[in-house]
Write an enzyme that holds these catalytic residues in place. Structure first.
Site, short mmCIF file in Angstrom:
data_model
loop_
_atom_site.label_atom_id
_atom_site.label_comp_id
_atom_site.label_asym_id
_atom_site.label_seq_id
_atom_site.Cartn_x
_atom_site.Cartn_y
_atom_site.Cartn_z
N ASP A 90 0.74 -1.40 -0.39
CA ASP A 90 -0.13 -0.06 -0.33
C ASP A 90 0.82 1.31 0.09
O ASP A 90 2.11 1.25 0.69
CB ASP A 90 -1.02 0.04 0.98
CG ASP A 90 -1.57 -1.01 1.30
OD1 ASP A 90 -2.15 -2.04 0.39
OD2 ASP A 90 -2.24 -2.19 2.95
N ASP A 115 -2.54 -3.00 -4.73
CA ASP A 115 -3.18 -2.75 -3.93
C ASP A 115 -3.34 -2.35 -3.09
O ASP A 115 -4.46 -1.58 -4.04
CB ASP A 115 -2.05 -3.65 -2.33
CG ASP A 115 -2.99 -4.34 -1.50
OD1 ASP A 115 -4.07 -4.11 -1.71
OD2 ASP A 115 -2.45 -4.78 -0.28
N ASP A 159 -4.52 2.34 4.16
CA ASP A 159 -5.55 1.27 4.58
C ASP A 159 -5.01 1.72 5.86
O ASP A 159 -3.76 2.43 6.32
CB ASP A 159 -4.89 0.10 4.31
CG ASP A 159 -5.25 -0.64 3.14
OD1 ASP A 159 -6.25 -0.09 2.32
OD2 ASP A 159 -4.75 -1.98 2.66
N ARG A 216 -13.90 0.44 -2.57
CA ARG A 216 -13.20 1.56 -0.98
C ARG A 216 -12.74 2.48 -1.08
O ARG A 216 -11.80 2.80 -0.81
CB ARG A 216 -12.23 0.18 -0.97
CG ARG A 216 -12.35 -1.07 -0.75
CD ARG A 216 -11.07 -2.37 0.17
NE ARG A 216 -11.51 -3.69 -0.91
CZ ARG A 216 -10.53 -4.82 -0.50
NH1 ARG A 216 -8.83 -4.22 -0.35
NH2 ARG A 216 -11.00 -5.77 -0.27
#
Length: 436
Positions: free
Chosen positions: A216, A255, A259, A312
């Site tokens: 990430d 990815d 996060d 997301r």
């Protein structure tokens, strides 16, 4: 020009004329004061989201002169992060730093051959019943470990990382904010790292197989009091549309962009520009992490631009997440799955946001139900029109009926702008380069 279009145009013009610094700082201070700002010494203001809870977020603002660094290479970034332990430090990123400047081949171990990997694990040969194993998978994993070691940079407590000027940033690096307190990341253009060695999983996606990638752009893992502000996070030079396909599946090399996982808490994400990415932001990474995540993952998202995002934005588990005054733009040529993912025991409070959706994309798709978790979604505008997102979702997707009422009300909010004005404000003022 109709009234709605004129209103949006007027807001955009006003934003340009007034200047983003004035808008963000509430029209306080003189132009000379704005020019003399030292971003490294700035702290998160009071009542500015969950990151301001308790002791607040001050990053490395108290750093002495010996712990202020200007860096121009990835090696210098990592060295500065290591130096001085958790003593307050300010790291000023000057220019564009490439964490993978020598290319993916620099990480590959001897004997790894991607073409041989494809031959060995072709579903026509390997099938879909078992995970891949054997020599080429072992060599792929070893190559991936080399990349992992190189591109991840651990951020210690009491650190501010800030871009110098309007065009500084990091390409291909992963900032790991792990098990620490009090970190600020601001004014950086962050190009998502690409996984040079994705793994083929023939058993994934209902045994049709999938390429799975790591890394990430920014990871907040078990950390507290984090402020991520005025950054641009994007796939940059490597959009998913440029990626090849093998075995009928996209060779996915990305990815997440940001996060927030594993018991992280008290995080404010403000005035960022998230663009052209698939799985953008995960808050809570597992349904089984209740013992770690319950009562935590308290995150505020405000005045962020999400443009060309597939899904997301964010997907939430467990946390009390406050999302207000964000602008979500779905472009006509992109793939789109959903914006808010309602996951296990999440308490999402999403109000006063603006959505710009193209023809053929219904507001019903802005919400996605993964688990039975009530949410609050009020005073949101879609294409300039007040829209009850929950009601539209339930009417058009009856198999995923959502319940209203997150069970809490945010108190740590800065000024809430009218959602009708958000496209004009956020589109011009979010992202790197608007703090100077």
């Amino acid at each position: 020009m109709n009234a709605q279009m004129w209103h949006g145009h007027a807001i955009r013009r006003a934003a340009v004329l007034i200047g983003c610094t004035a808008l963000v700082l509430g029209l306080t201070g003189t132009a000379a004061e704005a020019r003399s700002r030292d971003l490294g010494r700035e702290v998160l203001g009071g009542a500015d989201g969950w990151g301001s809870e308790g002791s607040g977020t001050t990053g490395g603002s108290a750093a002495d002169a010996a712990h202020v660094y200007t860096v121009t290479t990835w090696a210098e970034v990592k060295a500065a992060l290591r130096d001085g332990g958790s003593a307050p430090k300010i790291i000023k990123v000057k220019g564009v730093i490439d964490a993978v400047s020598e290319g993916c081949d620099a990480f590959a171990v001897e004997g790894y051959d991607f073409q041989q990997y494809l031959k060995d694990y072709d579903p026509a040969v390997w099938g879909h019943d078992n995970p891949v194993s054997g020599e080429q998978e072992d060599l792929r994993a070893a190559s991936a470990a080399n990349q992992d070691k190189e591109i991840k940079a651990s951020v210690p407590a009491n650190t501010t990382i800030v871009g110098v000027g309007k065009a500084s940033g990091i390409r291909g690096g992963s900032l790991q904010i792990k098990a620490v307190d009090n970190v600020i990341v601001r004014n950086l253009t962050l190009e998502a790292p690409i996984d040079c060695f994705p793994q083929w999983d023939p058993t994934d996606d209902n045994k049709t197989g999938a390429w799975n990638s790591e890394y990430d752009g920014v990871v907040v893992y078990g950390s507290t009091h984090v402020w991520v502000d005025h950054n641009a996070l994007t796939d940059g030079r490597y959009p998913d549309s440029s990626l090849p396909s093998y075995f009928g599946k996209v060779f996915q090399q990305h990815d997440g962009l940001l996060d927030i996982v594993r018991g992280a808490n008290h995080v404010t994400v403000s005035w960022n520009d998230f663009e052209d990415h698939d799985k953008t932001m995960l808050i809570g990474n597992s349904d089984s992490a209740g013992s770690t995540d319950s009562g935590k993952l308290k995150v505020t998202l405000h005045h962020n631009l999400f443009r060309g995002i597939v899904e997301r934005a964010p997907r939430v588990r467990f946390g009390q997440v406050d999302s207000y005054n964000n602008h979500f733009v779905v472009t006509g040529d992109q793939s789109y799955a959903y914006t808010f993912g309602v996951g296990k025991e999440s308490q999402l409070y999403a109000t006063d946001n603006a959505f710009s959706l193209p023809s053929g994309v219904s507001a019903a798709k802005t919400l996605k139900k993964w688990n039975e978790s009530p949410l609050t979604a009020a005073n949101n505008y879609v294409n300039g029109k007040l829209t009850d997102l929950i009601a539209v979702h339930n009417a058009e997707i009856p198999g995923e009926t959502l319940q209203s009422g997150a069970g809490w009300t945010p108190t740590l909010r800065t000024k809430v702008d009218p959602p009708q004005a958000i496209p004009g404000i956020v589109d011009h003022c979010a992202g790197a380069g608007h703090l100077r």
